[in-house]
Design an enzyme around this catalytic site. Structure first.
Site, PDB file in Angstrom:
ATOM      1  N   GLN A   1      -4.736  -1.757   9.772  1.00 56.72           N
ATOM      2  CA  GLN A   1      -4.535  -3.075   9.171  1.00 56.72           C
ATOM      3  C   GLN A   1      -5.051  -4.150  10.128  1.00 56.72           C
ATOM      4  O   GLN A   1      -4.667  -4.180  11.292  1.00 56.72           O
ATOM      5  CB  GLN A   1      -3.034  -3.272   8.870  1.00 56.72           C
ATOM      6  CG  GLN A   1      -2.715  -4.521   8.082  1.00 56.72           C
ATOM      7  CD  GLN A   1      -3.239  -4.479   6.646  1.00 56.72           C
ATOM      8  OE1 GLN A   1      -3.234  -3.449   5.991  1.00 56.72           O
ATOM      9  NE2 GLN A   1      -3.698  -5.623   6.156  1.00 56.72           N
TER      10      GLN A   1
ATOM     11  N   LYS B   1       0.843  -1.210   0.000  1.00 55.38           N
ATOM     12  CA  LYS B   1       0.000   0.000   0.000  1.00 55.38           C
ATOM     13  C   LYS B   1       0.872   1.251   0.000  1.00 55.38           C
ATOM     14  O   LYS B   1       0.606   2.215  -0.713  1.00 55.38           O
ATOM     15  CB  LYS B   1      -0.940  -0.011   1.224  1.00 55.38           C
ATOM     16  CG  LYS B   1      -2.030  -1.070   1.110  1.00 55.38           C
ATOM     17  CD  LYS B   1      -2.786  -1.302   2.400  1.00 55.38           C
ATOM     18  CE  LYS B   1      -3.743  -2.484   2.243  1.00 55.38           C
ATOM     19  NZ  LYS B   1      -4.415  -2.873   3.488  1.00 55.38           N
TER      20      LYS B   1
ATOM     21  N   ASP C   1     -11.235   2.417   4.081  1.00 54.19           N
ATOM     22  CA  ASP C   1     -11.404   0.963   3.986  1.00 54.19           C
ATOM     23  C   ASP C   1     -12.888   0.586   3.993  1.00 54.19           C
ATOM     24  O   ASP C   1     -13.238  -0.552   3.693  1.00 54.19           O
ATOM     25  CB  ASP C   1     -10.706   0.278   5.183  1.00 54.19           C
ATOM     26  CG  ASP C   1      -9.481  -0.523   4.763  1.00 54.19           C
ATOM     27  OD1 ASP C   1      -9.312  -0.739   3.548  1.00 54.19           O
ATOM     28  OD2 ASP C   1      -8.705  -0.925   5.652  1.00 54.19           O
TER      29      ASP C   1
END
Ligand code: NAD
Length: 281
Positions: free
Chosen positions: A96, A52, A119
């Site tokens: 994450q 990322k 997200d």
């Protein structure tokens, strides 16, 4: 049979995002910013965050990774999220997952400001997705829809069967298909006679994390097969959940692993971050 080339499409999206980042900078002086919170030493999480970060660099998106030790307190993570919520240079925040067992994932995800939740895991954005309203959509299922659209595959009126029902993959995938007027069938670990369901699929999406879960006898002739799974063989090769060599000849379209859904996930993260920055500008 045609391969759904996620890598190629993702590269094209990276270039488009990079171009839009330049335009945004030129017009408003703003550069999109992404903050990533990475807790602990999970090797896969470190690999994903590294990918990322690299993608952001290529697209000229500012990114910062807050690395935290495995034994970090929940309060310290919440404080960092609060700081990022209030930081005007940050447009997207992602934590994450998975998080260590002593951290309550729901509390953490709910602490992210919904307008920075690139997200799309916050209940606010999940709720909007279910209702078919605008909002951030989780990157993996969004990437699947973009890949289908790029190849002219319209889910309307089709039987879309989703195997795997997690909050980050299967459930949002089901909402996206329903919103696109497909008939959906969501399977999970407790589904009895999985094959009876998968054989009915015009579009079969698999996100479980079990190598060779889907074999050729489970797939209808001419189906579109999307493999989200990521598994490592004993030899260290990355494979999906679908027995690709046996299944591919039966399909009209199929994604490879790697090079299918994985790169699309990262491309959608960049796009979500750009959109967030554009809204703020
Ligand atoms: P998860 O463990 O949270 O969920 C797995 C789901 O599969 C559950 O709903 C479970 O009920 C179901 N399941 C388990 N065994 C099954 C079986 N035998 N038959 C039918 N259903 C079964 O996993 P997740 O986070 O949703 O990830 C799933 C897979 O997708 C993993 O391999 C993960 O690495 C991969 N993934 C890939 C990307 C990407 O960008 N390509 C992104 C996210 C996850």
């Amino acid at each position: 049979m045609e391969i759904l080339d996620g890598k190629k499409l993702a590269n094209a999206i990276h270039e488009e995002v990079a171009q839009s980042v330049l335009t945004l900078k030129h017009e408003s002086g703003r550069v999109p910013g992404l903050a990533v919170i990475l807790v602990g030493e999970d090797p896969a999480s470190h690999v994903y965050v590294g990918m990322k970060r690299k993608a952001c660099e290529k697209a000229k998106i500012y990114s910062i990774v807050h690395e935290m030790p495995e034994d970090i307190s929940q309060e310290a993570i919440l404080n960092t999220i609060e700081m990022m919520n209030n930081n005007p240079n940050i447009d997207g925040i992602l934590v994450q997952v998975p998080l260590p067992a002593h951290i309550d994932q729901t509390t953490i995800l709910e602490a992210i400001a919904p307008h920075k939740d690139v997200d799309g895991f916050h209940p606010f954005n999940m709720g909007r997705l279910v209702l078919g309203l605008d909002g951030f959509v989780p990157c993996t299922p969004l990437g699947v829809m973009r890949l289908l659209a790029a190849y002219g595959i319209d889910p309307k009126g089709k039987n879309a069967v989703i195997v795997g029902a997690s909050n980050i993959v299967g459930k949002p995938m089901a909402s996206l298909f329903l919103n696109a007027h497909a008939t959906i069938d969501v399977c999970h670990i407790h589904t009895q006679n999985l094959k009876a369901h998968t054989l009915n699929a015009d579009i079969l999406v698999v996100g479980v994390g079990k190598r060779n879960l889907i074999t050729a006898d489970m797939v209808k002739e001419g189906a579109v097969v999307i493999d989200i799974g990521i598994n490592k063989t004993p030899e260290g090769k990355i494979v999906g959940d679908v027995d690709f060599d046996a299944v591919a000849p039966k399909c009209s379209y199929i994604t490879p692993v790697p090079g299918g859904v994985g790169p699309m996930t990262i491309a959608m993260l960049l796009e979500n971050t750009l959109i967030s920055a554009q809204k703020r500008a």
